[in-house]
Enzyme design. Structure first.
Site, PDB file in Angstrom:
ATOM      1  N   ASN A 183       0.818  -1.854   0.132  1.00  0.00           N
ATOM      2  CA  ASN A 183      -0.040   0.080  -0.196  1.00  0.00           C
ATOM      3  C   ASN A 183       0.792   1.369  -0.041  1.00  0.00           C
ATOM      4  O   ASN A 183       0.603   2.624  -0.015  1.00  0.00           O
ATOM      5  CB  ASN A 183      -0.900  -0.060   0.879  1.00  0.00           C
ATOM      6  CG  ASN A 183      -1.985  -1.296   1.034  1.00  0.00           C
ATOM      7  OD1 ASN A 183      -2.778  -1.106   0.436  1.00  0.00           O
ATOM      8  ND2 ASN A 183      -2.278  -1.459   1.959  1.00  0.00           N
ATOM      9  N   HIS A 240     -14.451  -0.249   5.364  1.00  0.00           N
ATOM     10  CA  HIS A 240     -13.501  -1.060   6.058  1.00  0.00           C
ATOM     11  C   HIS A 240     -14.145  -1.430   7.633  1.00  0.00           C
ATOM     12  O   HIS A 240     -15.207  -1.188   8.624  1.00  0.00           O
ATOM     13  CB  HIS A 240     -12.534  -0.156   6.244  1.00  0.00           C
ATOM     14  CG  HIS A 240     -10.457  -0.732   6.615  1.00  0.00           C
ATOM     15  ND1 HIS A 240     -10.857  -1.176   8.020  1.00  0.00           N
ATOM     16  CD2 HIS A 240     -10.629  -1.196   6.188  1.00  0.00           C
ATOM     17  CE1 HIS A 240      -9.387  -1.384   8.472  1.00  0.00           C
ATOM     18  NE2 HIS A 240      -9.241  -1.456   7.062  1.00  0.00           N
ATOM     19  N   GLU A 269     -15.870   5.120   1.757  1.00  0.00           N
ATOM     20  CA  GLU A 269     -15.100   5.256   1.835  1.00  0.00           C
ATOM     21  C   GLU A 269     -14.572   6.046   0.239  1.00  0.00           C
ATOM     22  O   GLU A 269     -15.444   6.407   0.056  1.00  0.00           O
ATOM     23  CB  GLU A 269     -13.808   3.866   1.447  1.00  0.00           C
ATOM     24  CG  GLU A 269     -13.715   3.465   2.862  1.00  0.00           C
ATOM     25  CD  GLU A 269     -13.485   1.553   2.449  1.00  0.00           C
ATOM     26  OE1 GLU A 269     -12.340   1.135   1.702  1.00  0.00           O
ATOM     27  OE2 GLU A 269     -13.476   1.287   3.586  1.00  0.00           O
ATOM     28  N   SER A 320     -10.592  -0.021  -0.392  1.00  0.00           N
ATOM     29  CA  SER A 320      -9.943  -0.874  -0.718  1.00  0.00           C
ATOM     30  C   SER A 320      -9.589  -1.754  -1.130  1.00  0.00           C
ATOM     31  O   SER A 320      -8.076  -2.480  -1.487  1.00  0.00           O
ATOM     32  CB  SER A 320      -9.635  -0.878   0.826  1.00  0.00           C
ATOM     33  OG  SER A 320     -10.296  -1.506   1.362  1.00  0.00           O
ATOM     34  N   LYS A 354      -0.096   4.311   4.386  1.00  0.00           N
ATOM     35  CA  LYS A 354      -0.431   3.569   3.342  1.00  0.00           C
ATOM     36  C   LYS A 354       0.037   4.853   1.946  1.00  0.00           C
ATOM     37  O   LYS A 354       1.421   4.627   2.193  1.00  0.00           O
ATOM     38  CB  LYS A 354      -1.709   3.323   2.739  1.00  0.00           C
ATOM     39  CG  LYS A 354      -2.380   2.165   3.516  1.00  0.00           C
ATOM     40  CD  LYS A 354      -3.784   1.771   3.704  1.00  0.00           C
ATOM     41  CE  LYS A 354      -3.750   0.934   4.609  1.00  0.00           C
ATOM     42  NZ  LYS A 354      -5.525   1.007   4.750  1.00  0.00           N
TER      43      LYS A 354
END
Ligand SMILES: *Cc1c(COP(=O)(O)O)cnc(C)c1O
Length: 365
Positions: free
Chosen positions: A38, A124, A168, A172, A218
């Site tokens: 990441n 998440h 988000e 992800s 990240k």
């Protein structure tokens, strides 16, 4: 075997049978080209980021030694919070111990039992935990479907005191991008607050959210989490976010590394552009939907299929992770490819060739 271990061993065996057992082991293998990190902007190994970290440790010591509201706010902190606020175009920022801690502290600080949370279906795990912890009534809208969010707002908003909508910015495990303007329009219409988790964002986007959360672990190559927003929001978090109040500040080295990474990310926008260009080259070559971010999923279905494909790529020199439930929904085990600014064109070309080979082998098998 002691009673505790006997019980736990049985649970681990059940996971192993489902092809879901995970292991935390060192996977760095210099012979493999990694498409799984990441570190999107390629900053974790940047000499200036490392130097900033070393200098801060030498100047201020190895640890913060107290909570931020006692003596844990050491001199590197204001520089980072100012840099983040400037980067996001907000009045202020608050750095937490991690992204997980940022969500778990912020969400219950904003809403409680009399309130409503409406969140994207695929947010998440730490947002899910934070929602539960808040005690608010929770509904989930269909993934990346602003119209479904509007429908839930219309149906339920009036029964509650405050309402928080959470998404988000870049998802992800799917790499797709939320329609923030549409969500914000619904939020305005129904008197709801919008919160975004930008853990996988690599560029600043037009973000209308009141609460902009993100991670330093990240793209920003270090460790920690943050929330950006109004001065009033940040003051409220300083006083009510329990994971902020009751946890020790981050070490100076970690904070200074993140500040340097934010500076480089801002000064060198081509890093983000390159990461995205690599991902788009990959999706174009494989006739996949065009990448919107550096994250590209290749859905394989069952756990075993994803594991076999990951092994086949490893045999061809590429490190790619098989992502399985509960990280992703049942039946959607996948390979998750991550492209970064540190990749070279030839490495991306090699990966494309290898993925084509394993896909052809799967079809003919
Ligand atoms: C990784 C991640 C987090 C947690 O951030 P950490 O800094 O690793 O604790 C939160 N939200 C999303 C969407 C993430 O991917």
């Amino acid at each position: 075997m002691p009673a505790l271990d006997a019980v736990l061993q049985e649970k681990s065996e059940a996971l192993r049978e489902q092809n879901r057992l995970r292991v935390a082991e060192v996977r760095a293998d210099d012979d493999l080209i990694s498409f799984t990190s990441n570190d999107y902007l390629g900053l974790a190994q940047h000499p200036e980021v490392i130097a900033a970290s070393v200098q801060a440790a030498e100047a201020y010591g190895a640890g913060a030694s107290a909570s931020r509201v006692l003596t844990g706010t050491h001199p590197p902190y204001p520089a980072l919070e100012n840099a983040l606020a400037e980067h996001k175009g907000t009045q202020a920022a608050c750095v937490f111990g991690s992204g997980y801690l940022a969500n778990i502290g912020t969400i219950p600080a904003l809403v409680g039992r009399e309130d409503l949370i409406i969140a994207d279906k695929l947010v998440h795990a730490c947002i899910v935990d934070a929602m539960r912890l808040s005690g608010a009534k929770c509904y989930r809208f269909k993934h990346n479907d602003a119209a479904d969010c509007a429908r839930l707002l219309k149906t339920y908003r009036q029964q509650y005191r405050h309402c928080l909508v959470i998404t988000e910015t870049v998802f992800s495990m799917d790499g797709d991008v939320a329609s923030l303007q549409e969500l914000q329009t619904s939020c305005k219409e129904h008197d709801a607050w919008l919160m975004t988790d930008d853990a996988h964002g690599i560029q600043t986007c037009e973000n209308p959210a009141d609460i902009q959360m993100g991670t330093l672990s990240k793209a920003f190559a270090s460790y920690g989490g943050y929330v950006c927003g109004s001065k009033t929001l940040i003051q409220h978090l300083h006083n009510t976010a329990r994971s902020f109040l009751f946890s020790t500040g981050l070490p100076p080295a970690v904070v200074a590394a993140a500040t340097k990474a934010v500076e480089i990310a801002r000064a060198e926008p081509e890093r983000a552009e390159n990461a995205l260009a690599h991902a788009q080259k990959f999706t174009d070559a494989l006739a996949l939907p065009r990448a919107q971010s550096p994250i590209v999923p290749l859905i394989m279905g069952e756990e075993a299929a994803a594991l076999v494909a990951a092994e086949a790529l490893q045999a061809r020199g590429f490190l790619v992770m098989a992502i399985r439930p509960p990280t992703v929904p049942e039946g959607s085990s996948r390979l998750r490819f991550v492209f970064t600014a540190a990749h070279e064109q030839a490495q991306v070309d090699g990966l494309i060739k290898a993925v084509k080979e394993i896909c052809d082998a799967r079809i003919s098998a």
